[in-house]
Design an enzyme around this catalytic site. Sequence first.
Site, PDB file in Angstrom:
ATOM      1  N   GLY A  17     -81.987 -10.538  11.985  1.00 35.34           N
ATOM      2  CA  GLY A  17     -83.014 -10.740  13.009  1.00 35.34           C
ATOM      3  C   GLY A  17     -82.606 -11.617  14.188  1.00 35.34           C
ATOM      4  O   GLY A  17     -83.466 -12.243  14.815  1.00 35.34           O
ATOM      5  N   LEU A  99     -86.141   6.965  11.591  1.00 36.09           N
ATOM      6  CA  LEU A  99     -87.585   7.209  11.666  1.00 36.09           C
ATOM      7  C   LEU A  99     -87.885   8.685  11.361  1.00 36.09           C
ATOM      8  O   LEU A  99     -87.042   9.544  11.586  1.00 36.09           O
ATOM      9  CB  LEU A  99     -88.091   6.868  13.078  1.00 36.09           C
ATOM     10  CG  LEU A  99     -87.719   5.481  13.623  1.00 36.09           C
ATOM     11  CD1 LEU A  99     -88.257   5.322  15.044  1.00 36.09           C
ATOM     12  CD2 LEU A  99     -88.249   4.376  12.738  1.00 36.09           C
ATOM     13  N   HIS A 115     -78.092  -0.445  20.364  1.00 37.93           N
ATOM     14  CA  HIS A 115     -76.958   0.081  19.605  1.00 37.93           C
ATOM     15  C   HIS A 115     -75.684  -0.591  20.113  1.00 37.93           C
ATOM     16  O   HIS A 115     -75.460  -0.630  21.325  1.00 37.93           O
ATOM     17  CB  HIS A 115     -76.879   1.598  19.796  1.00 37.93           C
ATOM     18  CG  HIS A 115     -75.750   2.223  19.052  1.00 37.93           C
ATOM     19  ND1 HIS A 115     -75.723   2.293  17.675  1.00 37.93           N
ATOM     20  CD2 HIS A 115     -74.592   2.785  19.478  1.00 37.93           C
ATOM     21  CE1 HIS A 115     -74.598   2.872  17.291  1.00 37.93           C
ATOM     22  NE2 HIS A 115     -73.900   3.184  18.364  1.00 37.93           N
TER      23      HIS A 115
HETATM   24  C1  GRF Z   1     -77.109  -5.573  15.976  1.00 38.36           C
HETATM   25  O1  GRF Z   1     -75.704  -5.516  16.140  1.00 38.36           O
HETATM   26  C2  GRF Z   1     -77.771  -4.348  16.569  1.00 38.36           C
HETATM   27  O2  GRF Z   1     -77.137  -3.875  17.719  1.00 38.36           O
HETATM   28  C3  GRF Z   1     -77.643  -3.342  15.466  1.00 38.36           C
HETATM   29  O3  GRF Z   1     -77.848  -4.084  14.280  1.00 38.36           O
HETATM   30  C4  GRF Z   1     -77.489  -5.452  14.507  1.00 38.36           C
HETATM   31  C5  GRF Z   1     -78.708  -6.276  14.170  1.00 38.36           C
HETATM   32  O4  GRF Z   1     -78.461  -7.656  14.228  1.00 38.36           O
HETATM   33  N1  GRF Z   1     -78.557  -2.246  15.650  1.00 38.36           N
HETATM   34  P1  GRF Z   1     -79.665  -8.690  14.195  1.00 38.36           P
HETATM   35  O5  GRF Z   1     -80.470  -8.371  12.934  1.00 38.36           O
HETATM   36  O6  GRF Z   1     -80.462  -8.511  15.434  1.00 38.36           O
HETATM   37  O7  GRF Z   1     -79.018 -10.024  14.094  1.00 38.36           O
END
Ligand code: GRF
Length: 197
Positions: A17, A99, A115
């Site tokens: 998070g 989803l 992403h």
């Molecule tokens: C991030 O690298 C995001 O781009 C990907 O998953 C990771 C999540 O990290 N979709 P966090 O939970 O926000 O620290």
Amino acid sequence: MNTNKLKKIVIFISGRGSNMQRIIEETRQGILKDKAEVVLVFSDRAGAPGLEIAKQYNIPVASLSPEGMTREEFFEKVSDILEKVDFDLLVLAGFMRILSPSFVRKYQGKIINIHPADTRKHQGLGAYKWAFENKLDKTYITVHYVDEGVDTGKIIAQAPVDLQGVSSLKEVEERGLQVEHKLYPETILKLIENKIK
Ligand code: GRF
């Protein structure tokens, strides 16, 4: 301040998070202050560390395990949870579940994802590993609308990550996350101010 004007954001997470926390921080004392508020953090994992962080900010949290349910059934239940919440934007931030098509259709145009690669070059898991193993000098973080595919939705914004001289995957992730934490709130701000169509 007229709080009615605040755009309401729901965030979906599965783990750490850190993007969620950055967005919350920006709503409290950064670029999203007086513009947006996070009204719910939802996770498909009750033990997601990010839920504890959200609670520390007094943000309502909810979780539901998809165990024993089909994708459609699970997202019908998630949709039931969202029925009780008034929101403008659904922000996926490290949400590790695809989803269901009907969920996507219901909230089409309101769901965005971050992403850690150029989604035209790499979709799905392991994007930083892909950049590291391919010895890229530069990779891109992408914020995109969510459609029924995996990381195939319309690109909203991208920002480069300089990977010159990196010697480990950890370093790639650290540099990438710094860019993610800036790009995601900035893109949300532009969206809620209608600066991106
Ligand atoms: C991030 O690298 C995001 O781009 C990907 O998953 C990771 C999540 O990290 N979709 P966090 O939970 O926000 O620290």
